[in-house]
Design a protein around this motif. Structure first.
Motif, PDB file in Angstrom:
ATOM      1  N   PHE A  87      -7.807   7.475   1.588  1.00 38.21           N
ATOM      2  CA  PHE A  87      -7.159   6.218   1.235  1.00 38.21           C
ATOM      3  C   PHE A  87      -7.501   5.139   2.266  1.00 38.21           C
ATOM      4  N   GLU A  88      -7.578   5.527   3.537  1.00 38.99           N
ATOM      5  CA  GLU A  88      -7.950   4.584   4.586  1.00 38.99           C
ATOM      6  C   GLU A  88      -9.383   4.082   4.389  1.00 38.99           C
ATOM      7  N   VAL A  89     -10.256   4.948   3.873  1.00 35.53           N
ATOM      8  CA  VAL A  89     -11.629   4.541   3.567  1.00 35.53           C
ATOM      9  C   VAL A  89     -11.619   3.408   2.543  1.00 35.53           C
ATOM     10  N   TYR A  90     -10.825   3.576   1.497  1.00 42.63           N
ATOM     11  CA  TYR A  90     -10.747   2.540   0.462  1.00 42.63           C
ATOM     12  C   TYR A  90     -10.247   1.222   1.033  1.00 42.63           C
ATOM     13  N   ILE A  91      -9.196   1.270   1.864  1.00 42.73           N
ATOM     14  CA  ILE A  91      -8.625   0.045   2.421  1.00 42.73           C
ATOM     15  C   ILE A  91      -9.632  -0.656   3.333  1.00 42.73           C
ATOM     16  N   LYS A  92     -10.330   0.111   4.167  1.00 43.84           N
ATOM     17  CA  LYS A  92     -11.324  -0.496   5.057  1.00 43.84           C
ATOM     18  C   LYS A  92     -12.461  -1.117   4.259  1.00 43.84           C
ATOM     19  N   TRP A  93     -12.878  -0.432   3.224  1.00 38.93           N
ATOM     20  CA  TRP A  93     -13.954  -0.961   2.376  1.00 38.93           C
ATOM     21  C   TRP A  93     -13.512  -2.269   1.721  1.00 38.93           C
ATOM     22  N   PHE A  94     -12.288  -2.298   1.246  1.00 40.82           N
ATOM     23  CA  PHE A  94     -11.733  -3.517   0.637  1.00 40.82           C
ATOM     24  C   PHE A  94     -11.705  -4.653   1.653  1.00 40.82           C
ATOM     25  N   ARG A  95     -11.284  -4.350   2.886  1.00 43.85           N
ATOM     26  CA  ARG A  95     -11.230  -5.385   3.916  1.00 43.85           C
ATOM     27  C   ARG A  95     -12.621  -5.906   4.256  1.00 43.85           C
ATOM     28  N   LEU A  96     -13.592  -5.017   4.332  1.00 47.18           N
ATOM     29  CA  LEU A  96     -14.956  -5.447   4.623  1.00 47.18           C
ATOM     30  C   LEU A  96     -15.461  -6.410   3.549  1.00 47.18           C
ATOM     31  N   GLU A  97     -15.252  -6.059   2.290  1.00 47.59           N
ATOM     32  CA  GLU A  97     -15.733  -6.906   1.202  1.00 47.59           C
ATOM     33  C   GLU A  97     -15.011  -8.244   1.154  1.00 47.59           C
ATOM     34  N   THR A  98     -13.723  -8.237   1.556  1.00 45.76           N
ATOM     35  CA  THR A  98     -12.905  -9.439   1.404  1.00 45.76           C
ATOM     36  C   THR A  98     -12.977 -10.367   2.612  1.00 45.76           C
ATOM     37  N   TYR A  99     -12.987  -9.795   3.812  1.00 43.14           N
ATOM     38  CA  TYR A  99     -12.817 -10.608   5.010  1.00 43.14           C
ATOM     39  C   TYR A  99     -14.033 -10.652   5.927  1.00 43.14           C
ATOM     40  N   TYR A 100     -14.967  -9.726   5.780  1.00 41.53           N
ATOM     41  CA  TYR A 100     -16.108  -9.695   6.679  1.00 41.53           C
ATOM     42  C   TYR A 100     -17.203 -10.601   6.136  1.00 41.53           C
ATOM     43  N   ALA A 101     -17.481 -11.698   6.848  1.00 42.65           N
ATOM     44  CA  ALA A 101     -18.389 -12.723   6.349  1.00 42.65           C
ATOM     45  C   ALA A 101     -19.811 -12.205   6.169  1.00 42.65           C
ATOM     46  N   ASP A 102     -20.242 -11.276   7.014  1.00 44.84           N
ATOM     47  CA  ASP A 102     -21.618 -10.784   6.956  1.00 44.84           C
ATOM     48  C   ASP A 102     -21.757  -9.526   6.098  1.00 44.84           C
ATOM     49  N   TYR A 103     -20.754  -9.230   5.272  1.00 42.86           N
ATOM     50  CA  TYR A 103     -20.805  -7.990   4.486  1.00 42.86           C
ATOM     51  C   TYR A 103     -22.020  -7.955   3.560  1.00 42.86           C
ATOM     52  N   ASN A 104     -22.247  -9.051   2.829  1.00 42.10           N
ATOM     53  CA  ASN A 104     -23.345  -9.076   1.846  1.00 42.10           C
ATOM     54  C   ASN A 104     -24.713  -8.914   2.497  1.00 42.10           C
ATOM     55  N   SER A 105     -24.860  -9.434   3.712  1.00 39.83           N
ATOM     56  CA  SER A 105     -26.154  -9.333   4.385  1.00 39.83           C
ATOM     57  C   SER A 105     -26.308  -8.056   5.192  1.00 39.83           C
ATOM     58  N   THR A 106     -25.174  -7.480   5.664  1.00 41.21           N
ATOM     59  CA  THR A 106     -25.243  -6.304   6.544  1.00 41.21           C
ATOM     60  C   THR A 106     -25.081  -4.998   5.786  1.00 41.21           C
ATOM     61  N   PHE A 107     -24.059  -4.917   4.911  1.00 36.98           N
ATOM     62  CA  PHE A 107     -23.722  -3.653   4.250  1.00 36.98           C
ATOM     63  C   PHE A 107     -24.198  -3.582   2.800  1.00 36.98           C
ATOM     64  N   ALA A 108     -24.069  -4.673   2.077  1.00 30.99           N
ATOM     65  CA  ALA A 108     -24.354  -4.641   0.643  1.00 30.99           C
ATOM     66  C   ALA A 108     -25.765  -4.150   0.313  1.00 30.99           C
ATOM     67  N   PRO A 109     -26.800  -4.525   1.101  1.00 31.73           N
ATOM     68  CA  PRO A 109     -28.145  -4.043   0.749  1.00 31.73           C
ATOM     69  C   PRO A 109     -28.323  -2.532   0.904  1.00 31.73           C
ATOM     70  N   ARG A 110     -27.454  -1.893   1.655  1.00 33.55           N
ATOM     71  CA  ARG A 110     -27.586  -0.456   1.871  1.00 33.55           C
ATOM     72  C   ARG A 110     -27.118   0.316   0.633  1.00 33.55           C
ATOM     73  N   PRO A 111     -27.627   1.544   0.439  1.00 38.70           N
ATOM     74  CA  PRO A 111     -27.151   2.362  -0.696  1.00 38.70           C
ATOM     75  C   PRO A 111     -25.646   2.575  -0.617  1.00 38.70           C
ATOM     76  N   LEU A 112     -25.044   2.732  -1.769  1.00 44.31           N
ATOM     77  CA  LEU A 112     -23.591   2.851  -1.837  1.00 44.31           C
ATOM     78  C   LEU A 112     -23.083   4.039  -1.037  1.00 44.31           C
ATOM     79  N   TYR A 113     -23.786   5.178  -1.107  1.00 40.52           N
ATOM     80  CA  TYR A 113     -23.309   6.361  -0.388  1.00 40.52           C
ATOM     81  C   TYR A 113     -23.451   6.190   1.118  1.00 40.52           C
ATOM     82  N   HIS A 114     -24.425   5.357   1.582  1.00 38.67           N
ATOM     83  CA  HIS A 114     -24.528   5.065   3.010  1.00 38.67           C
ATOM     84  C   HIS A 114     -23.303   4.286   3.483  1.00 38.67           C
ATOM     85  N   GLN A 115     -22.888   3.319   2.678  1.00 37.78           N
ATOM     86  CA  GLN A 115     -21.703   2.539   3.025  1.00 37.78           C
ATOM     87  C   GLN A 115     -20.467   3.449   3.102  1.00 37.78           C
TER      88      GLN A 115
END
Length: 204
Positions: A87-115
């Motif tokens: 459950f903590e994984v889900y919350i952290k992932w949600f926070r990254l997508e919502t509040y982390y400005a560099d998410y699209n450039s840093t994490f989004a290009p990586r495969p989903l299972y890597h994230q």
């Protein structure tokens, strides 16, 4: 042995059963109160007392409710710990997508299972580090005779059970709530619950 939830003293038994639906609660010889009033209460009352931060309810769960022998962790508690981490994984992932400005450039290009594996590893590390720190602190306090003797498996189970407050954030999912500004209040509830649960592990 069973434990009085009020004073933490060991008792011979928690109740006397006269028939299938007729029991009489045992009084503690030390404090003269019922050794475990929660024997007659349903889960709703127990959950409410957990929200009210009563250490008695944690003594009931840890010493009188969980079938525990040896120094291991009860399987149901272990499964709940895994659920909390996921459950903590889900919350952290949600926070990254919502509040982390560099998410699209840093994490989004990586495969989903890597994230997922990255966030999972982070959550597991935080979980182990937190439990390790608490157990180390308790060992130091035991050496200095600041707190009574604690059974370390009960300390671990107390921390897991008292972290139930993290699940309150699931209401965000049910109601499709997109803000986490007040999630720190849940963190304060969990911290207070952890403190009460740890105090409940101290027995005479």
């Amino acid at each position: 042995m069973p434990t009085c939830v009020e004073c933490g003293s060991l008792v011979r038994d928690l109740y006397t059963q006269y028939s299938k639906d007729n029991i009489r609660l045992t009084s503690c010889e030390k404090c003269n109160r019922f050794a475990d009033k929660y024997i007659e209460h349903d889960f709703v009352i127990i959950f409410i007392d957990m929200l009210l931060l009563k250490p008695q309810v944690y003594r009931h769960l840890l010493f009188n409710r969980i079938a525990q022998s040896g120094n291991g962790i009860e399987p149901h508690v272990s499964r709940f710990a895994i659920l909390l981490i996921l459950f903590e994984v889900y919350i952290k992932w949600f926070r990254l997508e919502t509040y982390y400005a560099d998410y699209n450039s840093t994490f989004a290009p990586r495969p989903l299972y890597h994230q997922y594996l990255y966030i999972l590893a982070l959550c597991v590390f935080e979980f182990v580090a937190f439990h390790g720190f608490i157990n180390l602190a308790i060992q130091v306090l035991l050496i200095e005779k600041v707190v009574p003797c604690n059974r370390y498996n009960y300390v671990a189970m107390a921390l897991v059970i008292s972290s139930f407050g993290k699940m309150l954030l699931i209401l965000m999912v049910i109601w499709d709530y997109k803000q986490l500004e007040y999630s720190y209040l849940v963190g304060l509830i969990v911290l207070a619950s952890n403190t009460e649960a740890l105090s409940g592990t101290q027995t005479d």
